[in-house]
Design a protein around this motif. Structure first.
Motif, PDB file in Angstrom:
ATOM      1  N   ASP A 225      58.286  24.915  45.696  1.00 21.30           N
ATOM      2  CA  ASP A 225      58.916  23.847  44.920  1.00 21.30           C
ATOM      3  C   ASP A 225      59.417  24.409  43.592  1.00 21.30           C
ATOM      4  OD1 ASP A 225      58.104  22.165  46.942  1.00 21.30           O
ATOM      5  OD2 ASP A 225      56.357  21.408  45.844  1.00 21.30           O
ATOM      6  N   ILE A 226      60.502  23.812  43.084  1.00 23.32           N
ATOM      7  CA  ILE A 226      61.010  24.220  41.781  1.00 23.32           C
ATOM      8  C   ILE A 226      61.238  22.991  40.897  1.00 23.32           C
ATOM      9  CG2 ILE A 226      62.100  26.303  42.681  1.00 23.32           C
ATOM     10  CD1 ILE A 226      64.806  24.911  42.473  1.00 23.32           C
ATOM     11  N   ASN A 227      61.052  23.182  39.618  1.00 25.25           N
ATOM     12  CA  ASN A 227      61.405  22.174  38.621  1.00 25.25           C
ATOM     13  C   ASN A 227      62.643  22.646  37.871  1.00 25.25           C
ATOM     14  OD1 ASN A 227      58.363  21.630  39.006  1.00 25.25           O
ATOM     15  ND2 ASN A 227      59.043  19.888  37.769  1.00 25.25           N
ATOM     16  N   LEU A 228      63.637  21.794  37.798  1.00 27.47           N
ATOM     17  CA  LEU A 228      64.830  22.104  37.034  1.00 27.47           C
ATOM     18  C   LEU A 228      64.660  21.655  35.594  1.00 27.47           C
ATOM     19  CD1 LEU A 228      67.618  21.001  39.562  1.00 27.47           C
ATOM     20  CD2 LEU A 228      66.447  23.205  39.385  1.00 27.47           C
ATOM     21  N   THR A 229      65.485  22.210  34.725  1.00 30.82           N
ATOM     22  CA  THR A 229      65.488  21.781  33.322  1.00 30.82           C
ATOM     23  C   THR A 229      66.209  20.452  33.156  1.00 30.82           C
ATOM     24  OG1 THR A 229      67.544  22.986  32.884  1.00 30.82           O
ATOM     25  CG2 THR A 229      65.472  24.183  32.553  1.00 30.82           C
ATOM     26  N   LEU A 230      66.788  19.968  34.210  1.00 28.41           N
ATOM     27  CA  LEU A 230      67.604  18.753  34.209  1.00 28.41           C
ATOM     28  C   LEU A 230      66.811  17.518  33.804  1.00 28.41           C
ATOM     29  CD1 LEU A 230      70.526  17.825  35.205  1.00 28.41           C
ATOM     30  CD2 LEU A 230      69.360  17.166  37.317  1.00 28.41           C
ATOM     31  N   ASP A 231      67.421  16.690  32.966  1.00 32.86           N
ATOM     32  CA  ASP A 231      66.920  15.343  32.699  1.00 32.86           C
ATOM     33  C   ASP A 231      67.680  14.414  33.639  1.00 32.86           C
ATOM     34  OD1 ASP A 231      66.778  12.655  31.700  1.00 32.86           O
ATOM     35  OD2 ASP A 231      66.119  13.416  29.765  1.00 32.86           O
ATOM     36  N   ALA A 232      67.003  13.926  34.685  1.00 37.61           N
ATOM     37  CA  ALA A 232      67.678  13.160  35.736  1.00 37.61           C
ATOM     38  C   ALA A 232      68.341  11.903  35.190  1.00 37.61           C
ATOM     39  CB  ALA A 232      66.684  12.800  36.843  1.00 37.61           C
ATOM     40  N   ASP A 233      67.663  11.196  34.294  1.00 40.65           N
ATOM     41  CA  ASP A 233      68.243   9.966  33.746  1.00 40.65           C
ATOM     42  C   ASP A 233      69.483  10.262  32.912  1.00 40.65           C
ATOM     43  OD1 ASP A 233      66.309   8.425  34.957  1.00 40.65           O
ATOM     44  OD2 ASP A 233      64.998   8.377  33.198  1.00 40.65           O
ATOM     45  N   LEU A 234      69.452  11.345  32.156  1.00 41.34           N
ATOM     46  CA  LEU A 234      70.610  11.723  31.347  1.00 41.34           C
ATOM     47  C   LEU A 234      71.779  12.125  32.242  1.00 41.34           C
ATOM     48  CD1 LEU A 234      71.472  12.175  28.357  1.00 41.34           C
ATOM     49  CD2 LEU A 234      70.878  14.582  28.678  1.00 41.34           C
ATOM     50  N   MET A 579      75.249   9.944  24.860  1.00 39.75           N
ATOM     51  CA  MET A 579      74.373  10.887  25.555  1.00 39.75           C
ATOM     52  C   MET A 579      73.236  11.343  24.652  1.00 39.75           C
ATOM     53  SD  MET A 579      75.393  11.615  28.769  1.00 39.75           S
ATOM     54  CE  MET A 579      75.038  13.329  29.163  1.00 39.75           C
ATOM     55  N   ILE A 580      73.530  11.581  23.388  1.00 37.88           N
ATOM     56  CA  ILE A 580      72.495  12.010  22.440  1.00 37.88           C
ATOM     57  C   ILE A 580      71.449  10.915  22.273  1.00 37.88           C
ATOM     58  CG2 ILE A 580      72.084  12.469  19.988  1.00 37.88           C
ATOM     59  CD1 ILE A 580      74.716  14.086  20.021  1.00 37.88           C
ATOM     60  N   GLU A 581      71.885   9.678  22.093  1.00 38.09           N
ATOM     61  CA  GLU A 581      70.922   8.594  21.927  1.00 38.09           C
ATOM     62  C   GLU A 581      70.108   8.381  23.204  1.00 38.09           C
ATOM     63  OE1 GLU A 581      70.539   4.071  20.180  1.00 38.09           O
ATOM     64  OE2 GLU A 581      72.431   4.628  21.124  1.00 38.09           O
ATOM     65  N   LYS A 582      70.769   8.479  24.351  1.00 33.55           N
ATOM     66  CA  LYS A 582      70.063   8.305  25.619  1.00 33.55           C
ATOM     67  C   LYS A 582      68.947   9.340  25.771  1.00 33.55           C
ATOM     68  CE  LYS A 582      69.669   6.539  29.824  1.00 33.55           C
ATOM     69  NZ  LYS A 582      69.258   5.129  30.044  1.00 33.55           N
ATOM     70  N   TYR A 583      69.230  10.583  25.378  1.00 33.66           N
ATOM     71  CA  TYR A 583      68.228  11.631  25.528  1.00 33.66           C
ATOM     72  C   TYR A 583      67.089  11.485  24.531  1.00 33.66           C
ATOM     73  CZ  TYR A 583      66.039  16.211  25.751  1.00 33.66           C
ATOM     74  OH  TYR A 583      65.123  17.221  25.875  1.00 33.66           O
ATOM     75  N   LEU A 584      67.425  11.188  23.283  1.00 31.27           N
ATOM     76  CA  LEU A 584      66.403  11.145  22.237  1.00 31.27           C
ATOM     77  C   LEU A 584      65.588   9.858  22.259  1.00 31.27           C
ATOM     78  CD1 LEU A 584      68.357  12.718  19.227  1.00 31.27           C
ATOM     79  CD2 LEU A 584      66.733  13.836  20.768  1.00 31.27           C
ATOM     80  N   ARG A 585      66.210   8.749  22.623  1.00 29.21           N
ATOM     81  CA  ARG A 585      65.527   7.447  22.573  1.00 29.21           C
ATOM     82  C   ARG A 585      65.264   6.826  23.933  1.00 29.21           C
ATOM     83  NH1 ARG A 585      68.926   4.587  17.621  1.00 29.21           N
ATOM     84  NH2 ARG A 585      67.718   5.504  15.895  1.00 29.21           N
ATOM     85  N   LYS A 586      65.893   7.342  24.960  1.00 26.43           N
ATOM     86  CA  LYS A 586      65.779   6.796  26.320  1.00 26.43           C
ATOM     87  C   LYS A 586      66.358   5.389  26.423  1.00 26.43           C
ATOM     88  CE  LYS A 586      63.497  10.564  27.044  1.00 26.43           C
ATOM     89  NZ  LYS A 586      64.226  11.733  27.549  1.00 26.43           N
ATOM     90  N   LYS A 587      67.148   4.980  25.445  1.00 26.31           N
ATOM     91  CA  LYS A 587      67.812   3.670  25.489  1.00 26.31           C
ATOM     92  C   LYS A 587      69.074   3.753  24.639  1.00 26.31           C
ATOM     93  CE  LYS A 587      65.246   1.696  21.573  1.00 26.31           C
ATOM     94  NZ  LYS A 587      64.400   0.578  21.102  1.00 26.31           N
ATOM     95  N   ILE A 588      69.892   2.713  24.719  1.00 25.65           N
ATOM     96  CA  ILE A 588      71.159   2.683  23.999  1.00 25.65           C
ATOM     97  C   ILE A 588      71.198   1.481  23.063  1.00 25.65           C
ATOM     98  CG2 ILE A 588      73.669   2.397  24.238  1.00 25.65           C
ATOM     99  CD1 ILE A 588      72.666   5.142  25.091  1.00 25.65           C
ATOM    100  N   THR A 589      71.536   1.745  21.790  1.00 28.25           N
ATOM    101  CA  THR A 589      71.750   0.647  20.835  1.00 28.25           C
ATOM    102  C   THR A 589      73.233   0.422  20.579  1.00 28.25           C
ATOM    103  OG1 THR A 589      71.600   2.165  18.931  1.00 28.25           O
ATOM    104  CG2 THR A 589      69.557   1.128  19.693  1.00 28.25           C
ATOM    105  N   ARG A 590      74.054   1.473  20.764  1.00 32.79           N
ATOM    106  CA  ARG A 590      75.494   1.309  20.555  1.00 32.79           C
ATOM    107  C   ARG A 590      76.134   0.735  21.817  1.00 32.79           C
ATOM    108  NH1 ARG A 590      78.380   3.576  16.365  1.00 32.79           N
ATOM    109  NH2 ARG A 590      79.953   2.172  17.242  1.00 32.79           N
ATOM    110  N   ILE A 591      75.784  -0.508  22.102  1.00 31.74           N
ATOM    111  CA  ILE A 591      76.305  -1.174  23.292  1.00 31.74           C
ATOM    112  C   ILE A 591      77.828  -1.281  23.234  1.00 31.74           C
ATOM    113  CG2 ILE A 591      76.206  -3.277  24.694  1.00 31.74           C
ATOM    114  CD1 ILE A 591      73.644  -1.640  24.694  1.00 31.74           C
ATOM    115  N   ASP A 592      78.369  -1.409  22.004  1.00 32.90           N
ATOM    116  CA  ASP A 592      79.818  -1.519  21.866  1.00 32.90           C
ATOM    117  C   ASP A 592      80.513  -0.260  22.375  1.00 32.90           C
ATOM    118  OD1 ASP A 592      78.537  -0.167  19.709  1.00 32.90           O
ATOM    119  OD2 ASP A 592      80.371  -0.309  18.519  1.00 32.90           O
TER     120      ASP A 592
END
Length: 644
Positions: A225-234, A579-592
């Motif tokens: 098995d291998i683990n990638l450096t990938l953030d799947a959600d991002l 993308m930066i906010e998604k990675y750092l906070r796992k959510k989005i505030t700039r909905i606009d």
């Protein structure tokens, strides 16, 4: 003495030969197993491939059962071809063609007759297989994708070709092998080890038991098995943002070089390249000259980097001592004058220094800086090489050494470049001043842009970008732990980073701020020309944005390029912020911003290039892309509808 020498040599040689023959035939009979021995049947037990997980342990790729129908032509007897073809849903012509192909391979060795049946397809045949002597089934495993994204990262598996079989004795006809992506890069780790059973047969070709009581049998060993450096959600989020757009996004963790996301658009669901439909679907993707979904723009597409390149021009200017933070140039009425050459600029305050030159993206400032670099040395050719070598210390203009099987060098020109372009000489700094703002002969791929920003975030060093994080039971390649130092002193990065931070505060990206996250970034707009109908036509510019965050302890560096997207702050910039906010906070505030980007479609813009032949697109980047009609391919799932 001479009389007995020759007979002695003959006797010794004959004795050695007899001993060797006795050893091979009586003591060691493993060579029998490697020959086409009619009395021994070889059965392979194929292991499952190793599973693929993301950086957090989320399962991305597993396995599913598959069955190949194998045939040994010499053993075919009294086959009811009509019933056989009905069971497998093939024509009699298909049957004849496949048998002929198997005979060419070998009349006595097994080869694949029909590959990759699923459980339901195989069930009906399994009940009646005893009626079809000469046929048997081989159980294998195919990939089972737990996600519908990341196709360019994973790659796939396909039947091995004859060329590979000749080169590598591990593979036999019908075996599967990783192609593209991490499946290819880590094939030997993921594939496991085949198990082998040797079955003794009698003179009637009936199986009578294990050869030598299983002495030479081996068991299958599952792949690691291998683990990638990938953030799947991002990765998923980035692919959603790029729907109805073309380009690439690459995000890297600066302190390690780990690739967090690698996005190419348009893309496709990796599951369509699994099973009996793989060949048909791959052909459709391959010949989709409209969207080019198999072309990984994040790794392969070479673009003029535009204004983000000004970061490097400023750093080299500081390192070479031709400017400092107080050096001032004047930009008149939105146009700049670089020693005899006009260059269009943005409207801003006339007096520009390094700090506001960065956040205003002033062409004047960096054109003048570049001219000073070139004029510092007596020979322009030497000066260009000094400039070029600084850039190459960032890993630009060369293959970066990452662990994916495809890529392009980009282009960092040097004196040899201009000797080819101007064989009679006559070039000087004003001839090539467009290099200063990332145009001219400079080309970079999105992954090079992202690595450049990671280097700036680290204030002068970088690690080779890579996709592997962990291999079960093994160490990753040590080259990914090697720190690469640039030729730019650390002290010169801080003033540039200060200017990049103010790009978000008072500069060209002030509308893209994310509350509570300090982002340093740079907008870019790269000119885009193509030849259509024999004429040189300027198309809508490429939208580029590079950034890292947080400013003081960077955890992500990112490059976004959207083909024909216009100004950098229009499409690429919002995507980078999201993308930066998604990675750092796992959510989005700039909905606009999110709503606007998800609803932007560039399909009409790409359709304007309708009818352009690939051979005519010599000035378009990437250079092998052409759009031949007014619609995207309906086959490419991720480029047909806008998701809100």
């Amino acid at each position: 003495m001479r009389k007995i020498l020759l007979p002695s040599l003959i006797i010794v040689a004959a004795s050695l030969l007899l001993i060797r023959i006795f050893y091979l035939q009586v003591i060691n009979d493993t060579f029998k197993l490697k020959s086409e021995n009619n009395a021994i049947k070889i059965k392979y037990d194929y292991p499952e491939r190793g599973y693929i997980f993301d950086r957090y342990g989320k399962l991305l790729v597993s396995n599913q059962a598959s069955y190949d129908i194998m045939v040994i032509p010499r053993e075919l007897k009294n086959i009811d071809t009509l019933e056989f073809c009905q069971l497998l849903n093939i024509t009699k012509e298909d049957y004849i063609e496949k048998i002929a192909k198997a005979k060419v391979y070998s009349p006595r060795l097994p080869s694949v007759f029909l590959a990759q049946l699923n459980k339901s397809e195989f069930a009906a045949f399994q009940e009646k297989i005893r009626k079809f002597e000469g046929f048997y089934f081989q159980k294998r495993s195919l990939r089972d994708y737990e996600v519908d994204f990341g196709a360019n990262i994973f790659g796939g598996i396909t039947e091995v070709n004859e060329k590979t079989i000749e080169k590598n004795s591990y593979y036999k006809s019908g075996d599967l092998i990783g192609v593209q992506g991490v499946e290819q890069s880590y094939e030997e780790i993921l594939r496991g080890i085949k198990g082998v059973k040797y079955i003794q047969k009698d003179k009637y070709n009936r199986e009578i038991g294990s050869y030598k009581n299983g002495k030479y049998d081996t068991i299958a060993v599952q792949g690691e098995d291998i683990n990638l450096t990938l953030d799947a959600d991002l990765q998923r989020y980035g692919e959603q943002l790029m729907i109805n757009k073309r380009g690439g996004i690459v995000a890297i963790e600066p302190k390690t070089g780990e690739i967090l996301s690698l996005i190419t658009a348009p893309s496709y669901d990796p599951s369509i390249l699994v099973g009996r439909q793989r060949s048909k679907n791959y052909t459709l993707l391959y010949y989709d000259s409209i969207a080019k979904p198999l072309y990984d723009r994040g790794l392969l597409a070479e673009y003029p980097p535009g204004s983000p390149f000004k970061i490097l021009t400023g750093l080299i200017g500081l390192q070479e001592g031709v400017i400092n933070e107080q050096t001032t140039y004047t930009c008149y009425n939105g146009f700049s004058y670089a020693r005899g050459r006009f260059m269009k600029c943005h409207a801003h305050a006339p007096s520009q220094q390094l700090h506001n030159g960065i956040y205003n993206s002033c062409n004047t400032y960096f054109a003048q800086t570049y001219m000073r670099i070139i004029s510092k040395y007596v020979k322009p050719s030497y000066a260009v090489d000094v400039w070029s070598n600084h850039l190459k210390s960032f890993g630009l203009g060369q293959f970066m050494g990452y662990d994916l099987p495809t890529g392009k060098r980009g282009n960092i020109p040097d004196s040899k470049t201009y000797k080819r372009i101007y064989p009679n000489g006559g070039w000087r700094g004003t001839t090539i001043v467009s290099n200063s703002i990332g145009q001219g002969e400079v080309l970079m791929t999105p992954i090079q842009l992202a690595s450049m920003m990671a280097t700036v975030a680290n204030e002068g060093y970088y690690y080779t970008p890579h996709m592997i994080k962990k291999i079960k039971g093994e160490q990753i390649d040590p080259k990914f732990k090697v720190k690469h130092q640039t030729t730019i002193d650390k002290k010169h990065f801080k003033p540039l980073i200060s200017g990049l931070f103010d790009v978000y505060n008072v500069g060209t990206a002030r509308s893209l701020r994310v509350e509570g996250i300090d982002i340093a970034g740079k907008t870019g707009t790269a000119e885009n020309f193509a030849k259509i109908g024999g004429k040189r036509v300027q198309l809508k510019d490429h939208s580029i944005f590079v950034a890292f965050a947080p400013k003081d302890n960077p955890k992500i560096a990112i490059a976004v390029l959207v083909e024909n997207g216009g100004f950098g702050a229009t499409i690429a910039g919002p995507i980078a912020s999201l993308m930066i906010e998604k990675y750092l906070r796992k959510k989005i505030t700039r909905i606009d911003l999110e709503t606007r980007i998800l609803n932007i479609s560039l399909r009409d813009e790409y359709a304007k290039m309708g009818g352009m032949k690939a051979a005519e697109a010599i000035e378009t980047t990437p250079k092998d892309i052409s759009i031949k009609n007014n619609e995207f391919s309906n086959f490419t799932r991720k480029d047909t509808t806008t998701q809100n």
